[in-house]
Design a protein around this motif. Structure first.
Motif, mmCIF file in Angstrom:
data_model
loop_
_atom_site.group_PDB
_atom_site.id
_atom_site.type_symbol
_atom_site.label_atom_id
_atom_site.label_comp_id
_atom_site.label_asym_id
_atom_site.label_seq_id
_atom_site.Cartn_x
_atom_site.Cartn_y
_atom_site.Cartn_z
ATOM 1 N N ASN A 1 1.177 -0.854 0.334
ATOM 2 C CA ASN A 1 0.161 -0.033 -0.033
ATOM 3 C C ASN A 1 1.075 1.454 -0.185
ATOM 4 O O ASN A 1 1.658 1.352 1.106
ATOM 5 N N GLN B 1 -1.881 -0.459 -3.676
ATOM 6 C CA GLN B 1 -2.856 -0.504 -3.413
ATOM 7 C C GLN B 1 -2.653 1.075 -3.329
ATOM 8 O O GLN B 1 -1.597 1.820 -2.947
ATOM 9 N N LEU C 1 -5.605 0.415 -6.752
ATOM 10 C CA LEU C 1 -5.378 -0.583 -6.976
ATOM 11 C C LEU C 1 -4.697 -0.917 -8.763
ATOM 12 O O LEU C 1 -5.385 -1.045 -9.359
ATOM 13 N N LYS D 1 -12.422 0.332 -3.459
ATOM 14 C CA LYS D 1 -11.384 -0.706 -2.306
ATOM 15 C C LYS D 1 -12.203 -1.582 -3.439
ATOM 16 O O LYS D 1 -13.428 -1.413 -4.726
ATOM 17 N N HIS E 1 -8.303 -4.539 -2.130
ATOM 18 C CA HIS E 1 -7.349 -3.564 -0.954
ATOM 19 C C HIS E 1 -9.241 -3.960 -0.183
ATOM 20 O O HIS E 1 -10.286 -3.347 -0.449
ATOM 21 N N ASP F 1 -3.918 -5.616 0.238
ATOM 22 C CA ASP F 1 -3.921 -4.737 1.500
ATOM 23 C C ASP F 1 -5.311 -5.011 2.316
ATOM 24 O O ASP F 1 -6.135 -4.679 2.013
ATOM 25 N N ASP G 1 -1.299 -6.391 5.345
ATOM 26 C CA ASP G 1 -0.185 -6.489 3.861
ATOM 27 C C ASP G 1 -0.323 -7.883 4.217
ATOM 28 O O ASP G 1 1.146 -8.088 4.314
#
Length: 527
Positions: free
Chosen positions: A81, A111, A154, A187, A207, A250, A336
């Motif tokens: 991330n 991410q 992403l 997300k 994510h 993530d 993660d």
């Protein structure tokens, strides 16, 4: 969770994805060998006994041999991330470029790549800065970007050694939004699937929902992603249909119950095992059957979230709420993660199990074994409040094929002083198209679209198998300067390069000398 130390590695394989299957296979093997020993004890000059020994021995060795794949490949995976940060200048530590044995595949899942409206639109037109730094670092090492997929922040990138490109086929990508009731892509999950030497593999970068109290929602989101993602491939239309699935990203699972002081004490003293029982993902795996199919190495590295930027100190400050109040103090967590799943075989019925004692139980002719060699984080990077997580795997497999679908080669000497000629031959029938093309690539190219020039394949009709097709390349399309090049056949239907020529030299042209691009006398050319 089981622990391992030293050089002991975690391994799973496509033939024994459960303990019961493995035990049945061992029982069958023992039965075959017991039959052999009985025959040896009763051995006489009788031809019938000799034939029985030979037959039992052959069956036993075939059974043993089916467990031993013949080729091994090394894969390096990263999840990070990046918290909208720009990439660091040097990512060599992250990619561990000089390890032995050398890497064959790189899979990088990011991410929170910066995705402001202006930035996101510009990234649609040209490669984003993160893709650039990975491509610029890996291309000189002979790695080509196989494909990538992005959904807002992403990003998933796959690179392979040039030699493997003709054996990476049927590449497809997709994505699923879960943010703001599925309407916003902050997300969710992005995935890449392809056939690697005939083995169907899928990589899913996720994510998931944040915050301590949403563990169940994270599981629901993952299940929703698995249910909604599909591919236009009959053998593996869904993620879990693939022989091997890697799930990473993530995932935002936190460490429940423990207070901040206990967390800090356990981390500082290196007693990370005290935290595993309250890791939400490990807790959820005990409750959810579909999660139990995913394997993960032990969490023998410090939690990777949340750090003060440009440091290795955890940021345990209290975040501000929307109304200006202080929220709960942030606690470190293993947000993660990298997991993998071998597709389980259907368990046989009682009748099938009885029958397996005297007949072959249908072992996979082309097995694959996945061994995790390393699972760790890299604390040296501080551009984000997350630390990157790295996993390396050995993929041991029996290739379903080892011949490229298309053989391609240059003919004669190539230079920009004259039209050039190439030939190609389709060696295996596939869904070819008149939109297929052959690219001329400089050695060290970054992706299939990074060609110097290209020519369309024969436009009137599709070639027959083993038919030698000759194509001319206009001299004005050939680079003036010399260098090492390679030809590649790109299939639009399969979204992949199906054949590569050997590297060959293009000579500097007379025009290059005349225009002062190279000194006189190169390749014996004078003005």
């Amino acid at each position: 969770m089981d622990t391992f130390t030293g050089s002991l590695r975690l391994r799973s394989d496509s033939m024994s994805s459960s303990a019961s299957q493995g035990s049945r296979s061992k029982v069958l093997l023992r039965q075959r060998l017991a039959q052999l020993l009985t025959c040896i004890e009763d051995l006489s000059s009788d031809d019938e006994a000799s034939e029985e020994v030979s037959r039992s021995l052959d069956e036993a060795f075939q059974l043993c041999g089916s467990y031993i794949p013949t080729d091994a490949f090394r894969m390096h995976m990263v999840t990070w991330n990046v918290a909208t940060a720009e990439p660091p200048e040097d990512i060599t530590s992250l990619l561990q470029l000089d390890v032995q044995p050398p890497t064959d595949l790189y899979v990088i899942g990011l991410q929170e790549v910066s995705s402001s409206p202006v930035r996101f639109i510009s990234d649609l037109l040209v490669e984003d800065s993160w893709s650039h730094v990975f491509m610029d670092t890996l291309a000189p090492r002979g790695f080509i970007k196989v494909t990538s997929v992005r959904m807002q922040g992403l990003l998933l990138l796959v690179f392979a050694k040039q030699v493997h490109l003709p054996y990476i086929r049927d590449i497809q990508t997709t994505y699923t939004r879960t943010g703001i009731f599925g309407y916003w892509g902050n997300k969710g999950g992005v995935s890449v699937r392809f056939s690697f030497y005939g083995h169907m593999v899928c990589f899913l970068n996720c994510h998931l929902a944040a915050h301590m109290n949403y563990a169940l929602q994270r599981v629901d989101e993952f299940e929703y992603i698995l249910e909604t993602q599909d591919f236009d491939i009959s053998e593996s239309p869904n993620v879990l249909d693939h022989k091997v699935v890697f799930w990473f990203g993530d995932l935002n699972f936190r460490i429940a119950d423990h207070g901040l002081h206990f967390l800090r004490s356990s981390i500082n003293s290196g007693r990370l095992n005290l935290l595993w029982s309250k890791d939400q993902l490990l807790m959820m795996k005990k409750k959810e059957a579909f999660l139990q199919e995913f394997e993960e190495g032990p969490l023998n590295f410090k939690p990777t979230y949340k750090f003060a930027r440009n440091s290795d100190t955890y940021d345990t400050s209290s975040p501000k709420t929307w109304f200006g109040f202080n929220g709960k103090k942030r606690k470190p967590a293993w947000t993660d993660r990298i997991l993998w799943r071998i597709k389980p075989k259907d368990l046989p019925s009682e009748d099938d199990e009885k029958a397996s004692t005297c007949t072959d139980d249908g072992q996979d002719e082309y097995p694959i074994m996945v061994t995790q060699d390393k699972y760790t984080s890299d604390m040296s990077y501080g551009v984000s409040d997350h630390k990157p997580v790295i996993a390396t795997f050995s993929l041991e497999l029996r290739k379903c094929f080892d011949t490229p679908m298309v053989h391609i080669s240059p003919v004669g000497v190539w230079s920009a002083d004259q039209d050039a000629v190439l030939t190609y031959t389709v060696q295996e029938d596939f869904m070819s198209s008149t939109w297929d093309w052959i690219g001329l690539y400089k050695v060290g190219f970054k992706s299939a679209s990074d060609y110097e020039t290209f020519v369309w394949v024969r436009e009137n009709e599709l070639p027959e198998t083993n038919e030698v097709i000759q194509i001319s390349v206009d001299k004005d399309e050939i680079p003036l300067l010399g260098g090492q090049y390679v030809l590649g056949y790109y299939s639009t239907n399969m979204q992949s390069i199906l054949g590569l020529s050997s590297n060959f030299q293009i000579l500097e042209s007379k025009r290059a000398v005349m225009e002062g691009l190279v000194p006189e006398g190169i390749n014996g050319i004078n003005k």
